[in-house]
Design a protein around this motif. Structure first.
Motif, PDB file in Angstrom:
ATOM      1  N   GLY A  94      13.372 -25.206  -4.377  1.00  0.00           N
ATOM      2  CA  GLY A  94      12.079 -24.579  -4.106  1.00  0.00           C
ATOM      3  C   GLY A  94      12.127 -23.602  -2.948  1.00  0.00           C
ATOM      4  N   TYR A  95      12.933 -23.912  -1.937  1.00  0.00           N
ATOM      5  CA  TYR A  95      13.167 -22.948  -0.871  1.00  0.00           C
ATOM      6  C   TYR A  95      14.531 -23.193  -0.263  1.00  0.00           C
ATOM      7  N   THR A 142      12.703 -18.965  -4.168  1.00  0.00           N
ATOM      8  CA  THR A 142      13.246 -20.105  -4.903  1.00  0.00           C
ATOM      9  C   THR A 142      14.654 -19.776  -5.371  1.00  0.00           C
TER      10      THR A 142
END
Ligand code: ADP
Ligand code: ZN
Length: 759
Positions: free
Chosen positions: A463-464, A484
């Motif tokens: 996600g990050y 992402t």
């Protein structure tokens, strides 16, 4: 006197061009009516008119007259289309524009007949070009690879080795085994058609016309129902149907919410109502969240009502859309099934609208006009009466505000309620996504030859990404939102603007340490599963691999027939599916939606968990649900697991009342955005000062700065009011005066009435 009588009055048509020209506001333009078109130009007629140096499609919203002297400037209407907009739909468009503070033009678009294109109306329109895989690499089961090769990778095409760029490889992987539309693939990957042509030259793909695809394919999609079997109703269903039919037949408009647990047989209730409407000579619209995700519903409706069913979805060609529109309007298809915009279908004598999965976010359109299907449905039924039925296993908290409207189905028609168990991740060791107990349960399920669903509501691989040393998080330069990591293309992608960059080897901020991938997503889960389970048993469903409706159906159909098998994906796996052999549901991370800045965060989490749990144990075999969470004590998670639905709604309503959120207030969101940061800020501040004196204190919340999006700085304010109508009028006046001056300064104003998202 002689002069006055010599002055003739000439009939003119007042036309709204269907062009997105916001600076025109809702201006109406006058056109001359040529003699040969005179009897065809009526109010509601759809016409072609010259507009500046081009021609435009437009709608005649009124007829008027002008004196000879005034018409010298006017140009004539060019052509009139066969289909016009019925008077009721013109009124609907007007009401919609008022209700949502949207342009009349954007609302007219929704009620206008589909555009006739060259050759439309017949089936003979040439189909778009498609691309089909030739190399085995391009046809892996779901289009994704566990191991991804970096740019310049070498693949074998026949005996020859071919070097591929990242884009070419991404294109190859985006093509479905059965072929895909070129435009679709290019849009998915973000490349031009040249890339596809290059691959064709290298012999890695073949180009050709689209395969013929009869509309009836839905019949075969996982449906076991033959056209003859109509199950007799269970007592609970019987009572509900009786009440609904009474409401349907009563005078005026009735609105009901059918709160039926997953698998309780809501669809059968809808079908009985539709049958009743048809018996009365009335028409019905059945709205579903997304056509591609609901093949079973469509096939059931089709097998019950045959060719009296019209299906509207975005996958239809222009010609098919027009044909379906005409069939509906002529009364040949009095039952219409479709996604959101089908609420505008021109069904004659419309008396029933069913919104299935009414809690789904797809009920609200997120572009102008930002309408909610429930509101449109009410508007449509207002005049002639009838029944608006919203059905869901997890109705929105707002639907629960009027208990008198509520009907319940508390038991499953088949199967048993799933048993939910919590997996407290605070007590789990190791860096794996799935805890040992979840892995064991999965292995056990597959060993029995059954099916499992694994939900992880986060796309991509991570996600990050952040620096392990200095903490720097990689964000999109034009969106100020975290990037992402996608392992398939080995790039960091912005989910808001689509921009992507290669992941740098070292943190660009401190230059000292490599980046760490955090917040694992479906790609990572997919990889982990492939290490545990044979490749061919894993099916993936998320918007990264699935962009076309055909593709979604393909995966769902393939999964339905495969055993043992596991379906992994984002919230798409939680939607309404009815797979008899799913006996295990795993939620890899129940917490993904908890801490987002949205007052509906708890509601959405509760709904997602309840919905996905409802996919287990829908036939003879009992279901088991394992929910992994770091927050087992958070009320919305605990109550979903313990199936304390009523308590959840009570608590949530109480907190909404206390904090002043819907259903106790109406919300209006106003946003300014500009490429120049200070202008967006000045714009919102001025608006605030303007609105403040007219609204009770405390009704305006904000203004708040939002993360930049696509290079635009953004500010918004929220009006939370008990007098929605009055507030809408105030905002409308402000808009009328400010929109144009703001536009000239490069500031866009956006209004969202009853907002569902706060991005
Ligand atoms: P829901 O929409 O409430 O989740 P469905 O309408 O999909 O539930 O029904 C769940 C299953 O139960 C379906 O397979 C359906 O065919 C079956 N079913 C529904 N009503 C009956 C009934 N009265 N008798 C037997 N089976 C039923
Ligand atoms: Zn971006």
């Amino acid at each position: 006197m002689a002069a006055a009588s010599a002055e003739r009055n000439v009939r003119v048509a007042r036309v709204v061009p269907l062009l997105k020209l916001r600076h025109l506001g809702d201006r109406v333009f006058d056109y001359l009516i040529p003699a040969d078109l005179d009897n065809r130009v009526t109010k509601g007629a759809v016409v072609t008119v010259p507009f500046g140096s081009r021609t435009a499609r437009g709608v005649v919203v009124a007829l008027g007259s002008a004196s000879d002297a005034d018409i010298s400037e006017l140009r004539p209407i060019g052509a009139v289309e066969d289909e016009s907009i019925p008077a009721g739909s013109l009124d609907l468009a007007r009401a919609l524009a008022d209700r949502y503070l949207a342009s009349f033009e954007s609302c007219l678009r929704l009620v206008a007949p589909p555009k006739k294109t060259a050759g439309a109306g017949g089936a003979g329109r040439p189909r778009s070009q498609w691309v089909f895989p030739t190399a085995p690499q391009a046809s892996s089961a779901c289009g994704q690879k566990a191991e991804v090769v970096a740019a310049g990778a070498v693949v074998a095409a026949g005996e020859v080795e071919v070097r591929l760029t990242i884009k070419q490889r991404a294109v190859l992987e985006a093509i479905t085994p059965g072929g895909s539309a070129v435009t679709e693939v290019c849009r998915t990957v973000g490349v031009g058609p040249g890339v596809v042509r290059t691959l064709a030259r290298k012999g890695l793909v073949v180009l050709g016309p689209a395969p013929a695809q009869p509309l009836q394919t839905a019949h075969r999609d996982g449906s076991t129902e033959s056209s003859e079997e109509i199950p007799s109703l269970r007592p609970e269903q019987e009572a509900v149907v009786a009440e609904l039919i009474a409401a349907f037949a009563g005078p005026g408009l009735a609105r009901r919410v059918l709160w039926g647990v997953t698998g309780s047989g809501k669809t059968e209730v809808y079908l009985r109502l539709v049958a009743r409407a048809l018996d009365d000579g009335a028409g019905a619209i059945l709205l579903v969240p997304e056509i591609a995700l609901t093949p079973q519903m469509i096939s059931r409706v089709r097998s019950r009502f045959g060719d009296r069913v019209g299906v509207l979805h975005s996958g239809l060609s222009a010609g098919e859309k027009l044909r379906e529109y005409r069939r509906i309007r002529a009364g040949h298809a009095p039952v219409v099934i479709g996604a959101r915009s089908a609420v505008f279908a021109p069904v004659p004598n419309l008396r029933l609208i069913v919104i299935d999965e009414s809690h789904d976010t797809s009920s609200k359109q997120e572009e102008e006009p930002r309408y909610h299907t429930r509101v449109v449905a009410k508007m449509r039924l207002q005049a002639d009466g009838g029944l608006l039925l919203e059905g869901s296993a997890t109705p929105s908290v707002e639907s629960m505000a009027q208990p008198a409207d509520l009907l319940r189905l508390t038991r499953r028609a088949a199967g048993t309620p799933p048993v939910c168990e919590v997996v407290d991740m605070r007590r789990q060791g190791g860096g794996d996504l799935l805890a040992p107990v979840a892995r064991d349960a999965l292995a056990e399920t597959l060993r029995r030859g059954e099916q499992a669903i694994v939900l992880l509501n986060r796309r991509g691989y991570a996600g990050y990404v952040h620096c392990g040393l200095c903490g720097h998080v990689m964000v999109c330069a034009s969106c100020e939102l975290s990037l992402t990591f996608h392992s398939r293309i080995r790039r960091l992608v912005c989910h808001h603007c689509g921009m992507s960059v290669p992941q740098p080897p070292l943190c660009p901020s401190c230059g000292e340490a490599p980046l760490v991938r955090a917040a694992p997503g479906t790609e990572r889960l997919d990889r982990e599963l492939r290490a545990l389970v044979p490749r061919e048993q894993v099916f993936r469903l998320d918007s990264d691999v699935l962009t076309s409706g055909t593709r979604v159906r393909e995966v769902l159909t393939a999964f339905a027939e495969a055993r043992p098998a596991v379906l992994v994906g984002t919230q798409m796996v939680a939607k309404g599916h009815d797979f008899a052999h799913v006996t295990l549901v795993l939620v890899a991370d129940a917490d993904t939606g908890l801490y987002i800045p949205d007052f509906r965060a708890a509601e959405r989490t509760f709904q997602l968990l309840t919905q996905v749990a409802g996919r287990a144990g829908r036939a003879e075999k009992p279901g088991r649900v394992l929910v992994q969470t770091w927050n087992p004590d958070v009320p919305c998670i605990r109550m979903a697991l313990e199936r304390e639905e009523s308590r959840f709604y009570e608590q949530e309503l109480e907190s909404r009342r206390r904090l002043g959120y819907p259903p106790y207030v109406d919300l209006i969101r106003v946003m300014t955005s500009s490429e120049q940061a200070e202008r967006a800020q000045v714009g919102i501040r001025y608006l605030l000062e303007r609105l403040n004196p007219h609204l009770p204190s405390g009704e305006i919340r904000g203004a708040v700065r939002l993360p930049m999006l696509r290079g635009r700085s953004r500010w918004h304010l929220l009006i939370a009011t008990r007098e929605g109508e009055r507030a809408r009028m105030l905002v409308k006046e402000a808009l009328a005066q400010l929109q144009e001056p703001y536009r000239r300064r490069g500031v866009a104003l956006l209004v969202d009435v009853d907002p569902q998202s706060f991005n």
